[in-house]
Design a protein around this motif. Structure first.
Motif, PDB file in Angstrom:
ATOM      1  N   UNK A  32       0.506  -1.106   0.268  1.00 20.48           N
ATOM      2  CA  UNK A  32       0.216   0.334  -0.478  1.00 20.48           C
ATOM      3  C   UNK A  32       0.492   1.349   0.355  1.00 20.48           C
ATOM      4  N   UNK A  33       2.061   1.360   0.975  1.00 27.77           N
ATOM      5  CA  UNK A  33       2.593   2.857   1.250  1.00 27.77           C
ATOM      6  C   UNK A  33       4.274   2.513   0.244  1.00 27.77           C
ATOM      7  N   UNK A  34       4.744   1.502   0.357  1.00 27.94           N
ATOM      8  CA  UNK A  34       6.017   1.422  -0.240  1.00 27.94           C
ATOM      9  C   UNK A  34       6.044   1.618  -2.092  1.00 27.94           C
ATOM     10  N   UNK A  35       5.502   0.585  -2.585  1.00 25.94           N
ATOM     11  CA  UNK A  35       5.521   0.606  -3.961  1.00 25.94           C
ATOM     12  C   UNK A  35       4.394   1.263  -4.080  1.00 25.94           C
ATOM     13  N   UNK A  36       3.445   1.486  -4.264  1.00 28.29           N
ATOM     14  CA  UNK A  36       2.668   3.336  -4.619  1.00 28.29           C
ATOM     15  C   UNK A  36       3.615   4.620  -4.752  1.00 28.29           C
ATOM     16  N   UNK A  44       5.588   3.994 -14.547  1.00 21.19           N
ATOM     17  CA  UNK A  44       6.480   3.402 -15.593  1.00 21.19           C
ATOM     18  C   UNK A  44       6.327   3.582 -16.835  1.00 21.19           C
ATOM     19  N   UNK A  45       4.344   4.605 -17.215  1.00 18.31           N
ATOM     20  CA  UNK A  45       4.447   5.129 -18.182  1.00 18.31           C
ATOM     21  C   UNK A  45       5.197   5.777 -19.220  1.00 18.31           C
ATOM     22  N   UNK A  46       6.304   6.506 -18.217  1.00 17.19           N
ATOM     23  CA  UNK A  46       7.039   7.522 -19.206  1.00 17.19           C
ATOM     24  C   UNK A  46       8.032   6.646 -19.834  1.00 17.19           C
ATOM     25  N   UNK A  47       8.278   6.932 -21.247  1.00 19.89           N
ATOM     26  CA  UNK A  47       8.603   6.469 -21.911  1.00 19.89           C
ATOM     27  C   UNK A  47      10.111   7.593 -22.351  1.00 19.89           C
ATOM     28  N   UNK A  48      10.254   8.189 -22.724  1.00 19.44           N
ATOM     29  CA  UNK A  48      10.719   9.865 -22.666  1.00 19.44           C
ATOM     30  C   UNK A  48      11.662   9.253 -21.607  1.00 19.44           C
ATOM     31  N   UNK A  49      10.815   9.849 -20.304  1.00 18.36           N
ATOM     32  CA  UNK A  49      12.087   9.383 -18.549  1.00 18.36           C
ATOM     33  C   UNK A  49      12.857   8.419 -18.803  1.00 18.36           C
TER      34      UNK A  49
END
Length: 78
Positions: A32-36, A44-49
């Motif tokens: 709940x806390x760490x992974x979020x 995850x979805x930022x391809x440019x980054x």
């Protein structure tokens, strides 16, 4: 009476860190806390980054290789 209060204090001193360790290592808490939070910081979805990060890693790897080759060439000359 002194022994009973010392036993109570020792139980209190030992139970607090053990309880906190047990609570913080629950799988639900971790999910709940760490992974979020990690997903908020590193989406995850930022391809440019992701590509920018990969390019940076590659530049650092090349720089490290150049330093190692330079130090090897200096050492082999001696």
């Amino acid at each position: 009476m002194g022994v009973k209060i010392e036993i109570f204090r020792m139980m209190l001193y030992l139970s607090f860190p053990v309880t906190m360790f047990w609570i913080s290592n629950q799988a639900e808490y971790f999910e709940e806390y760490i992974i979020k939070r990690k997903r908020e910081i590193f989406p995850v979805h930022e391809e440019a980054q992701r590509k920018e990060l990969e390019a940076f890693k590659e530049r650092m790897r090349l720089r490290k290789e150049e330093r190692m080759l330079k130090s090897l060439s200096v050492n082999s000359e001696n």
